[in-house]
Motif scaffolding. Sequence first.
Motif, mmCIF file in Angstrom:
data_model
loop_
_atom_site.group_PDB
_atom_site.id
_atom_site.type_symbol
_atom_site.label_atom_id
_atom_site.label_comp_id
_atom_site.label_asym_id
_atom_site.label_seq_id
_atom_site.Cartn_x
_atom_site.Cartn_y
_atom_site.Cartn_z
ATOM 1 N N SER A 21 0.946 -1.383 0.062
ATOM 2 C CA SER A 21 -0.028 0.492 -0.200
ATOM 3 C C SER A 21 0.725 1.040 -0.029
ATOM 4 C CB SER A 21 -0.866 0.314 0.894
ATOM 5 O OG SER A 21 -2.263 -0.911 1.354
ATOM 6 N N GLY A 22 1.141 1.571 -1.117
ATOM 7 C CA GLY A 22 1.906 3.235 -1.436
ATOM 8 C C GLY A 22 3.671 3.126 -0.475
ATOM 9 N N ASP A 23 3.432 3.737 0.309
ATOM 10 C CA ASP A 23 4.618 3.803 1.540
ATOM 11 C C ASP A 23 5.002 3.399 2.193
ATOM 12 O OD1 ASP A 23 5.559 6.449 -0.315
ATOM 13 O OD2 ASP A 23 5.138 7.898 0.499
ATOM 14 N N CYS A 24 3.882 2.758 2.683
ATOM 15 C CA CYS A 24 4.122 1.633 3.792
ATOM 16 C C CYS A 24 4.199 0.425 3.256
ATOM 17 C CB CYS A 24 2.530 1.729 4.278
ATOM 18 S SG CYS A 24 2.330 -0.002 5.795
ATOM 19 N N GLY A 50 7.842 10.208 7.715
ATOM 20 C CA GLY A 50 6.765 11.197 6.653
ATOM 21 C C GLY A 50 5.711 10.527 5.984
ATOM 22 N N HIS A 51 6.233 9.242 5.707
ATOM 23 C CA HIS A 51 5.584 8.650 4.360
ATOM 24 C C HIS A 51 4.196 7.774 5.698
ATOM 25 C CE1 HIS A 51 9.236 8.235 1.992
ATOM 26 N NE2 HIS A 51 9.018 9.210 2.399
ATOM 27 N N ARG A 52 3.462 6.989 3.965
ATOM 28 C CA ARG A 52 2.414 7.027 4.678
ATOM 29 C C ARG A 52 1.611 5.984 3.870
ATOM 30 N NH1 ARG A 52 -2.829 8.950 2.739
ATOM 31 N NH2 ARG A 52 -2.187 11.275 1.517
ATOM 32 N N SER A 53 0.665 5.500 4.197
ATOM 33 C CA SER A 53 0.198 4.163 3.303
ATOM 34 C C SER A 53 -1.283 4.907 2.641
ATOM 35 C CB SER A 53 -0.553 3.013 3.714
ATOM 36 O OG SER A 53 -1.883 3.457 4.827
ATOM 37 N N PRO A 54 -1.326 4.654 1.215
ATOM 38 C CA PRO A 54 -3.323 4.954 1.318
ATOM 39 C C PRO A 54 -4.506 4.497 1.685
ATOM 40 C CG PRO A 54 -2.606 3.552 -0.898
ATOM 41 C CD PRO A 54 -1.501 3.311 0.821
ATOM 42 N N PRO A 55 -5.674 5.409 1.540
ATOM 43 C CA PRO A 55 -6.530 4.531 3.091
ATOM 44 C C PRO A 55 -6.832 3.041 2.172
ATOM 45 C CG PRO A 55 -7.362 6.664 1.317
ATOM 46 C CD PRO A 55 -6.152 6.048 0.843
ATOM 47 N N HIS A 100 -8.384 1.883 6.861
ATOM 48 C CA HIS A 100 -7.383 2.540 7.330
ATOM 49 C C HIS A 100 -6.490 3.414 6.978
ATOM 50 C CE1 HIS A 100 -6.059 -1.414 7.792
ATOM 51 N NE2 HIS A 100 -4.904 -1.033 7.649
ATOM 52 N N VAL A 101 -5.412 4.420 7.436
ATOM 53 C CA VAL A 101 -3.921 4.817 6.638
ATOM 54 C C VAL A 101 -3.404 4.922 7.842
ATOM 55 C CG1 VAL A 101 -3.750 7.120 5.482
ATOM 56 C CG2 VAL A 101 -5.499 6.643 5.721
ATOM 57 N N GLU A 102 -2.390 3.987 7.634
ATOM 58 C CA GLU A 102 -0.800 3.709 8.515
ATOM 59 C C GLU A 102 0.234 4.474 7.798
ATOM 60 O OE1 GLU A 102 0.643 0.033 7.333
ATOM 61 O OE2 GLU A 102 -1.832 -0.922 7.783
ATOM 62 N N VAL A 103 -0.097 5.782 9.323
ATOM 63 C CA VAL A 103 1.203 7.252 8.788
ATOM 64 C C VAL A 103 2.500 7.075 9.990
ATOM 65 C CG1 VAL A 103 1.137 9.458 9.626
ATOM 66 C CG2 VAL A 103 -0.734 8.744 8.047
ATOM 67 N N ASN A 104 3.609 7.193 9.406
ATOM 68 C CA ASN A 104 4.225 7.455 10.189
ATOM 69 C C ASN A 104 4.197 9.102 10.772
ATOM 70 O OD1 ASN A 104 7.236 8.132 11.426
ATOM 71 N ND2 ASN A 104 8.347 7.207 10.196
ATOM 72 N N MET A 105 4.156 9.413 11.791
ATOM 73 C CA MET A 105 4.261 10.932 12.585
ATOM 74 C C MET A 105 4.876 11.908 12.467
ATOM 75 S SD MET A 105 0.884 11.623 12.538
ATOM 76 C CE MET A 105 0.413 12.614 13.220
ATOM 77 N N SER A 106 5.875 11.128 12.049
ATOM 78 C CA SER A 106 8.151 11.148 12.591
ATOM 79 C C SER A 106 8.309 11.527 11.154
ATOM 80 C CB SER A 106 8.372 10.920 13.169
ATOM 81 O OG SER A 106 10.424 11.077 13.394
ATOM 82 N N ASP A 127 -9.348 4.752 -3.293
ATOM 83 C CA ASP A 127 -8.915 5.862 -3.581
ATOM 84 C C ASP A 127 -8.033 6.394 -2.445
ATOM 85 O OD1 ASP A 127 -9.307 5.527 -6.069
ATOM 86 O OD2 ASP A 127 -10.750 6.590 -5.672
ATOM 87 N N ASP A 128 -6.852 7.299 -2.922
ATOM 88 C CA ASP A 128 -5.906 7.743 -2.135
ATOM 89 C C ASP A 128 -6.467 9.496 -1.499
ATOM 90 O OD1 ASP A 128 -4.078 8.807 -0.086
ATOM 91 O OD2 ASP A 128 -2.329 9.237 -0.938
ATOM 92 N N VAL A 129 -6.493 9.713 0.352
ATOM 93 C CA VAL A 129 -6.964 10.957 0.762
ATOM 94 C C VAL A 129 -5.825 12.524 0.837
ATOM 95 C CG1 VAL A 129 -9.243 10.220 1.412
ATOM 96 C CG2 VAL A 129 -6.631 10.537 2.099
ATOM 97 N N PRO A 130 -6.344 13.498 0.904
ATOM 98 C CA PRO A 130 -5.254 14.921 0.993
ATOM 99 C C PRO A 130 -4.557 14.670 1.829
ATOM 100 C CG PRO A 130 -7.470 14.973 -0.143
ATOM 101 C CD PRO A 130 -7.372 14.136 0.710
#
Length: 140
Positions: A21-24, A50-55, A100-106, A127-130
């Motif tokens: 899933s994207g950057d995950c 700073g990277h995250r997954s799409p939904p 869900h969206v998985e995010v690295n908060m750092s 589809d991704d979200v902003p």
Amino acid sequence: MEKVVPVVTRGNALGEATAQSGDCVRRSGVSPQNTPATKIWFGQVSNEPGHRSPPHHHEHCETGGYVLKGHGRIYFGDDYQDFVDLYQGDFVFVPPFMKHVEVNMSTTDELVWLTCRTPDNLVTNFDDVPDEQLQGYRRA
């Protein structure tokens, strides 16, 4: 009778032929992709700073996670307005079909966690979200 033995996947040989899933980035250690396993997917998941997954969701799979290092966040719910934060040593359960969206908060440190899913790493991406829709998230 055929002899049954443990199957070892070395840390430097984790499987990358698994759903993403994207950057995950997911890499399997115990899974149908690289062992005789048929009812479990167990691997390492990482997000660069700073990277995250799409939904996405994991279809009918139950998912368990354990944070090895970093600060993660999982956004879920209507328009991804709800979230839970995860830190080193935390476990998380994500129910089947939960978008869900998985995010690295750092923006400086990698997020690394172990994930176990049954029966396999099934992933349906949406589809991704902003970025601005995800409260508190920033890439840099």
